[in-house]
Design a protein around this motif. Structure first.
Motif, short mmCIF file in Angstrom:
data_model
loop_
_atom_site.label_atom_id
_atom_site.label_comp_id
_atom_site.label_asym_id
_atom_site.label_seq_id
_atom_site.Cartn_x
_atom_site.Cartn_y
_atom_site.Cartn_z
N MET A 148 -23.15 40.66 -16.83
CA MET A 148 -22.12 39.72 -17.28
C MET A 148 -22.63 38.27 -17.30
SD MET A 148 -19.71 41.73 -18.01
CE MET A 148 -18.14 40.91 -18.15
N GLY A 149 -23.85 38.06 -16.82
CA GLY A 149 -24.41 36.71 -16.79
C GLY A 149 -23.91 35.86 -15.64
N TRP A 150 -23.42 36.50 -14.59
CA TRP A 150 -22.85 35.78 -13.45
C TRP A 150 -23.81 35.66 -12.28
CZ3 TRP A 150 -18.04 39.40 -13.66
CH2 TRP A 150 -17.23 39.03 -14.73
N LYS A 151 -25.02 36.15 -12.42
CA LYS A 151 -25.96 36.15 -11.31
C LYS A 151 -26.93 34.98 -11.44
CE LYS A 151 -28.96 39.32 -8.81
NZ LYS A 151 -29.40 40.71 -8.73
N PHE A 152 -27.10 34.28 -10.35
CA PHE A 152 -28.07 33.19 -10.32
C PHE A 152 -28.93 33.36 -9.08
CE2 PHE A 152 -29.40 29.07 -8.62
CZ PHE A 152 -30.20 28.64 -9.66
#
Length: 177
Positions: A148-152
């Motif tokens: 989802m593109g929520w990981k950093f």
């Protein structure tokens, strides 16, 4: 089963109380999420948690003389209908995914650390298996969160790594001389 050591019984009593809260949280969050993939992982985690409750109850039951096994993860998985149109990326899904991932991580750590303090071999083995299952669920949440593109994840520079390497190489050099 032989009478359990007090430590094992106390730890499992504490775990059962925690499981009650986590199961209620998972059920409530499943109603709030709109992403089907996230909901399916949460349902699997709920099935796992319910399984762990039954395992602990069997371990606690003094009339049970059988070795208690944690059911394999694949036995607890259910194929839920997947609706590709229902995989939205909203802020409620994000914070819930981050929260249930943290829950799986904490449950994994708690089960493993508890196993280290327990004495009965069956109880120890069951809790190690429970820890591994929660870890697998955490990894599923990780994959979802990343998709989802929520990981950093911050990364160190090569220079920072070298500085750290040289610092500790120097610190420990006298041990190997």
């Amino acid at each position: 089963m032989a009478v359990l050591p007090t430590a094992d019984l106390g730890i499992m009593a504490d775990h059962l109380s925690a499981h009650e809260g986590v199961l209620q949280k998972l059920r409530a969050y499943q109603k709030a999420v709109t992403n089907q993939q996230l909901r399916n992982i949460m349902r699997l985690q709920e099935n796992i948690m319910q399984s762990h409750v039954w395992v602990m109850l069997a371990l606690i039951n003094p009339e049970n003389n059988n070795y208690v096994e944690v059911p394999p993860l694949q036995d607890l998985a259910t194929n839920y209908p997947s609706n590709p149109e229902n995989n939205e990326k909203n802020s409620d899904n994000k914070w819930i995914a981050l929260e249930v991932r943290n829950t799986a991580n904490n449950m994994s750590s708690t089960n493993f650390n508890s196993a280290l303090m327990m004495q009965n071999p069956n109880v120890i083995h069951a809790h190690i298996e429970m820890a591994l299952q929660q870890h697998q669920i955490m990894k599923m949440y990780d994959e979802f969160i990343e998709s989802m593109g929520w990981k950093f994840i911050p990364h160190a520079t090569a220079q920072e790594q070298l500085n750290t390497y040289f610092h500790f190489q120097h610190q420990f050099q006298h041990l190997y001389s």
